[in-house]
Design a protein around this motif. Sequence first.
Motif, PDB file in Angstrom:
ATOM      1  N   ALA A  32       0.545  -4.297 -13.407  1.00  0.00           N
ATOM      2  CA  ALA A  32       1.699  -3.565 -13.940  1.00  0.00           C
ATOM      3  C   ALA A  32       1.679  -2.100 -13.498  1.00  0.00           C
ATOM      4  O   ALA A  32       2.708  -1.537 -13.092  1.00  0.00           O
ATOM      5  CB  ALA A  32       1.712  -3.666 -15.464  1.00  0.00           C
ATOM      6  N   LYS A  33       0.502  -1.455 -13.564  1.00  0.00           N
ATOM      7  CA  LYS A  33       0.424  -0.038 -13.220  1.00  0.00           C
ATOM      8  C   LYS A  33       0.621   0.205 -11.725  1.00  0.00           C
ATOM      9  O   LYS A  33       1.171   1.237 -11.319  1.00  0.00           O
ATOM     10  CB  LYS A  33      -0.923   0.519 -13.680  1.00  0.00           C
ATOM     11  N   LEU A  34       0.162  -0.751 -10.922  1.00  0.00           N
ATOM     12  CA  LEU A  34       0.330  -0.597  -9.478  1.00  0.00           C
ATOM     13  C   LEU A  34       1.704  -1.029  -9.002  1.00  0.00           C
ATOM     14  O   LEU A  34       2.074  -0.771  -7.854  1.00  0.00           O
ATOM     15  CB  LEU A  34      -0.747  -1.403  -8.735  1.00  0.00           C
ATOM     16  N   GLY A  35       2.447  -1.756  -9.868  1.00  0.00           N
ATOM     17  CA  GLY A  35       3.772  -2.224  -9.471  1.00  0.00           C
ATOM     18  C   GLY A  35       3.725  -3.321  -8.437  1.00  0.00           C
ATOM     19  O   GLY A  35       4.594  -3.404  -7.563  1.00  0.00           O
ATOM     20  N   VAL A  36       2.688  -4.176  -8.512  1.00  0.00           N
ATOM     21  CA  VAL A  36       2.538  -5.276  -7.557  1.00  0.00           C
ATOM     22  C   VAL A  36       2.603  -6.593  -8.307  1.00  0.00           C
ATOM     23  O   VAL A  36       2.506  -6.645  -9.535  1.00  0.00           O
ATOM     24  CB  VAL A  36       1.207  -5.177  -6.772  1.00  0.00           C
ATOM     25  N   GLU A  44     -10.619  -0.312 -15.392  1.00  0.00           N
ATOM     26  CA  GLU A  44      -9.642  -1.005 -14.568  1.00  0.00           C
ATOM     27  C   GLU A  44      -9.928  -0.812 -13.078  1.00  0.00           C
ATOM     28  O   GLU A  44      -9.772  -1.741 -12.284  1.00  0.00           O
ATOM     29  CB  GLU A  44      -8.226  -0.523 -14.910  1.00  0.00           C
ATOM     30  N   ARG A  45     -10.399   0.418 -12.710  1.00  0.00           N
ATOM     31  CA  ARG A  45     -10.756   0.637 -11.304  1.00  0.00           C
ATOM     32  C   ARG A  45     -11.959  -0.229 -10.913  1.00  0.00           C
ATOM     33  O   ARG A  45     -12.033  -0.758  -9.800  1.00  0.00           O
ATOM     34  CB  ARG A  45     -11.061   2.109 -11.059  1.00  0.00           C
ATOM     35  N   GLU A  46     -12.869  -0.368 -11.862  1.00  0.00           N
ATOM     36  CA  GLU A  46     -14.050  -1.194 -11.612  1.00  0.00           C
ATOM     37  C   GLU A  46     -13.631  -2.657 -11.396  1.00  0.00           C
ATOM     38  O   GLU A  46     -14.107  -3.327 -10.472  1.00  0.00           O
ATOM     39  CB  GLU A  46     -15.017  -1.065 -12.791  1.00  0.00           C
ATOM     40  N   VAL A  47     -12.748  -3.128 -12.270  1.00  0.00           N
ATOM     41  CA  VAL A  47     -12.259  -4.495 -12.144  1.00  0.00           C
ATOM     42  C   VAL A  47     -11.508  -4.662 -10.826  1.00  0.00           C
ATOM     43  O   VAL A  47     -11.657  -5.673 -10.122  1.00  0.00           O
ATOM     44  CB  VAL A  47     -11.340  -4.862 -13.335  1.00  0.00           C
ATOM     45  N   VAL A 100       0.837  -1.199   0.000  1.00  0.00           N
ATOM     46  CA  VAL A 100       0.000   0.000   0.000  1.00  0.00           C
ATOM     47  C   VAL A 100       0.871   1.248   0.000  1.00  0.00           C
ATOM     48  O   VAL A 100       0.667   2.164  -0.785  1.00  0.00           O
ATOM     49  CB  VAL A 100      -0.940  -0.007   1.224  1.00  0.00           C
ATOM     50  N   ALA A 101       1.864   1.250   0.853  1.00  0.00           N
ATOM     51  CA  ALA A 101       2.710   2.441   0.978  1.00  0.00           C
ATOM     52  C   ALA A 101       3.454   2.729  -0.309  1.00  0.00           C
ATOM     53  O   ALA A 101       3.608   3.877  -0.693  1.00  0.00           O
ATOM     54  CB  ALA A 101       3.697   2.257   2.121  1.00  0.00           C
ATOM     55  N   VAL A 102       3.866   1.704  -0.975  1.00  0.00           N
ATOM     56  CA  VAL A 102       4.695   1.895  -2.164  1.00  0.00           C
ATOM     57  C   VAL A 102       3.858   2.201  -3.398  1.00  0.00           C
ATOM     58  O   VAL A 102       4.193   3.048  -4.207  1.00  0.00           O
ATOM     59  CB  VAL A 102       5.552   0.635  -2.415  1.00  0.00           C
ATOM     60  N   ALA A 103       2.729   1.490  -3.527  1.00  0.00           N
ATOM     61  CA  ALA A 103       2.031   1.498  -4.810  1.00  0.00           C
ATOM     62  C   ALA A 103       0.783   2.373  -4.844  1.00  0.00           C
ATOM     63  O   ALA A 103       0.111   2.425  -5.845  1.00  0.00           O
ATOM     64  CB  ALA A 103       1.655   0.060  -5.183  1.00  0.00           C
ATOM     65  N   GLU A 104       0.487   3.082  -3.778  1.00  0.00           N
ATOM     66  CA  GLU A 104      -0.772   3.804  -3.700  1.00  0.00           C
ATOM     67  C   GLU A 104      -0.946   4.792  -4.843  1.00  0.00           C
ATOM     68  O   GLU A 104      -2.015   4.913  -5.439  1.00  0.00           O
ATOM     69  CB  GLU A 104      -0.837   4.524  -2.361  1.00  0.00           C
ATOM     70  N   GLY A 105       0.120   5.471  -5.182  1.00  0.00           N
ATOM     71  CA  GLY A 105       0.003   6.474  -6.223  1.00  0.00           C
ATOM     72  C   GLY A 105      -0.333   5.916  -7.580  1.00  0.00           C
ATOM     73  O   GLY A 105      -0.846   6.630  -8.445  1.00  0.00           O
ATOM     74  N   GLY A 106      -0.128   4.612  -7.792  1.00  0.00           N
ATOM     75  CA  GLY A 106      -0.413   4.003  -9.079  1.00  0.00           C
ATOM     76  C   GLY A 106      -1.884   3.952  -9.418  1.00  0.00           C
ATOM     77  O   GLY A 106      -2.258   3.730 -10.566  1.00  0.00           O
ATOM     78  N   LEU A 107      -2.797   4.149  -8.451  1.00  0.00           N
ATOM     79  CA  LEU A 107      -4.229   4.108  -8.725  1.00  0.00           C
ATOM     80  C   LEU A 107      -4.654   5.189  -9.703  1.00  0.00           C
ATOM     81  O   LEU A 107      -5.605   5.005 -10.476  1.00  0.00           O
ATOM     82  CB  LEU A 107      -4.998   4.259  -7.403  1.00  0.00           C
ATOM     83  N   GLU A 108      -3.924   6.310  -9.684  1.00  0.00           N
ATOM     84  CA  GLU A 108      -4.297   7.416 -10.579  1.00  0.00           C
ATOM     85  C   GLU A 108      -4.125   7.035 -12.042  1.00  0.00           C
ATOM     86  O   GLU A 108      -4.755   7.637 -12.917  1.00  0.00           O
ATOM     87  CB  GLU A 108      -3.443   8.661 -10.252  1.00  0.00           C
TER      88      GLU A 108
END
Length: 974
Positions: free
Chosen positions: A951-955, A915-918, A901-909
């Motif tokens: 990929a976008k979230l880096g997870v 994709e947000r729905e999924v 969460v701390a690392v990848a939170e900004g990737g939601l934008e």
Amino acid sequence: MTPKTVQTALMGRSTELGRLLGVLDAAEDGLAGVALVGGDAGIGKTRLVSEVRDLAEEREFTVLAGQCAELGDALPYLPLVDALRGLAELNAPGGDPLAAWPALLRLLPGADPDPAGVATGALAQQQLFGSVLGLLASLAEHRPVLVVFEDLHWADRSTRDLLVFLTRMLQRERVTLIGTYRTDDLHRRHPLRPVLAELQRLPLVGTIELPPLGDDDLARHLADVDGASRQPVGVTDDVIGQVLERAGGNPFFAEELLTAAATCGGVPGSLSDLLLSRVEALSDQARHVLRVAAVAGHSVDHDMLADAAGLGEVALDDTLREIVSRGLLTAGRHGYAFRHALLQESVYDDLLPGERTRLHGAFARLLAARGAPAAELAHHYQAGHDLPGALRASVEAGRIAAGLGAPAEAHRHLDRALEIWEHVPDAERITGTSAVRIALSSAAAAADAGEYRRAVAQIRRLLPTLGDPLLISEANERLAYYLSDSDLGSGMVEAARAAVDALPPDEPTPLLARALATYARTMFATSATAVRDLAARALDAARAVGARDAEVSALISLAIVEEATGTIERVVELLDLAAATGSDDLSVHLRATFHTARVRYEHGRLEAAARLAGAGVELAARSGLTWSLYGTDLRFLRFLIQYAAGDWDEAERIAAGFGVRVGTVAAARLSSFALFIEVGRGGDAADERLSWLRPFWRPDEQGGDGLVTYMAGGLAAEQALWRGDPETALRHVTAVTDTLDPFDPGLIRICATGLWALAEGEAPDDARERADDLIERARWAAANGPYGPREELGPEGAAWLRRAEAEWHRVRGTAEPRVWREAADAFGFGFVYEEARCRWRLTESLLNAGEREAARAEWSRAVETAERLGAAPLRAALETLGRRAGFTEPSRPPAEAADTVAVAEGGLEALTVREREVLEHVAAGLSNREIGTLLYISQKTVSVHVSNILAKLGVASRTQAAAVAHGRRAAAEK
């Protein structure tokens, strides 16, 4: 050790020196490295490596150095012996570093040739190689180690094999290995060529080719040599120009040209003339002594040179002073060495044939009187045309080489003895043996060196000449044994039968017991009844004559058959008998220990299995057999026991010694087991390991291995499932199931993994059809062995079958709590992680059935286990499930999910609306199939969206992505 000469400044090699120092830096940081330094003769390889050695000593490295010699093909492990001599002279931390390694001690002159605890046969070389690796690792615990092997173009086969072994096995030890070789000596069929090609493909290995020096660097080098020697050259600039032009950038040639120009008044026309011009300037007596020294080789002991030259002490001293002052020989502590190998070769080649023969004969007599090694005697007897002496020495050299763990050299010596046998009258009296016995020993040495084709061909040539039934039996038994250990086609059963038929059936002898045991071994693929009957006969014969090796082998054969057709209690009874009987053969002993521990592990008796496997690992380590077949098997078994029992920290510690950068099948097999802990704990470590294992992952390809395919493919499938990619998981599962026999119990686990993947993703109709195929294969493997129906399946196999059945119900939508509870309970014999995974699914099933309190209890048990193990993917999946269910205890989130969460939170934008729905549905724990149904899109489209989200979230997984979504939601609510 090689005598040192006066060092001059190192000119024009800063780049190469920097690369070698970089390898030393890596070793200091805990990353082993190998550097192969090649170049033409005289180009400066030794000078460069000497500089590295000096700098390493300044950095407090333990430096071990050895040199191959032109006799190296006759003297096994010559550079290793040289290096060990040097180590014995060091005051190493922790006392005598060789005391713990008897297989290495016996290489040294004057050592006990047959110390206790040292293996024989094929195991001898494995033990020696493992001892070298163990010694280097133990030395590196105190300070980093530099090992230098010079002139590898002269290395014997066993030294080349050792070099390959160390290069493949060194991983995180603080060890640097440097080898030098002449490129101009490597003709098309030179035996070092394929070794270099093999090693240069490994990333651990760096290759440094020394180019010619430029004119400026070479001129500075010559000026430095002149200054260091304090010998005014007194030549004109024109002569120096000619030297630079003729030397072609080769420092040694340039030095010799300059010296010749100063002493002979001109520049010689050829290399041979150049080198011999220095010799011709000597007195007659000095030339004679130099020629005698050339016959001895690169170096010679002072007393030996005195006797061979036939001069008194005073005359010899005066003569040697003349030679040394001219820079042709260098003086060391014990004798003299040629300043350069090229000089020795030129002097030797200039000898007349008769002169060469006489001098070799003289050396043979002198060496024999001093008790010199048989291999060296054989060389001089052969060159001196003394065939009886060569025969006797070759047979003895073969025996000694076999005992030292140098089977390739043993085979070569014994074959040479056979070549001259017919030319030596009374050969049996001279050697104390027969040609048949030598041929059998030569074949055994070839097999021990892995040259099974040579061994088989030698036995088949021998058989038509035999008339004695005992010899016929022995030769056929060995032929059957070699054929069964190799992939050379049919004939092993017939040979084994002939070995037994040649002997009286009612007269027990050690040979009959061994022949029957080998016959049983060849029948494993055909008939359980035949194996059982033959092994029982072998057992009776072995016990009647006290042949313990054959007795243990027969008991193991009986146990393996019983395992496929009988009861576990009988298997354990037979294996306990084998372990209690014991064997002087370490290979047989370790084999019995492994199977005894393995059967207990597979049948849920983890504590007893751990005790046996630990004892076996310790014995293998003490014996230098850590990398032998059963030494490796015992190591991965010990790991598996700790992994299953839930001691993952200890399992991870064990796996740290498996290595990642694998280069052999044995290392790849061992490494593949570490995937259990790496996939189970999550992270990226498994990705690197899988990339290294991939060349061994396909058994239909050259270098592939079935066990690595099973392990790596199965665990890569699990990793893909944790990352939300069931399609990739199914591809891995299919690749593995296509390689397994239908009765292989390992098929049950792989089918369970495939069913898990099907439950996650495919369209319902297709999933059900494939699921039905997988469950039928799992059921068949559980019920049938290689010889027919199984009488009993061990608890682990039964538990995996329960898991497969539960996954099958999940695919079909009929996974009631009962099936998952049965699976969880089945793993309750001690397989902690798999029990927790089943309780994860049991929680889901109970929630679907409306049994909330029971679900909370199972969920809490699974969470506690996942946290204790550090099983991050499972813990994240349980967190997601608990959040959906509204479970709030235990309250703290998994460490990995929080970090994500701390690392990848900004990737939601960066996510699209769809994709947000999924992602919201992924966070709710829905499968791709369920998401597709809700959003009216195909499952494949959902899979593409999920891949983009990761990929976008880096997870790396769906559970980590869900944690990101939950973290953002929680932050928004605050």
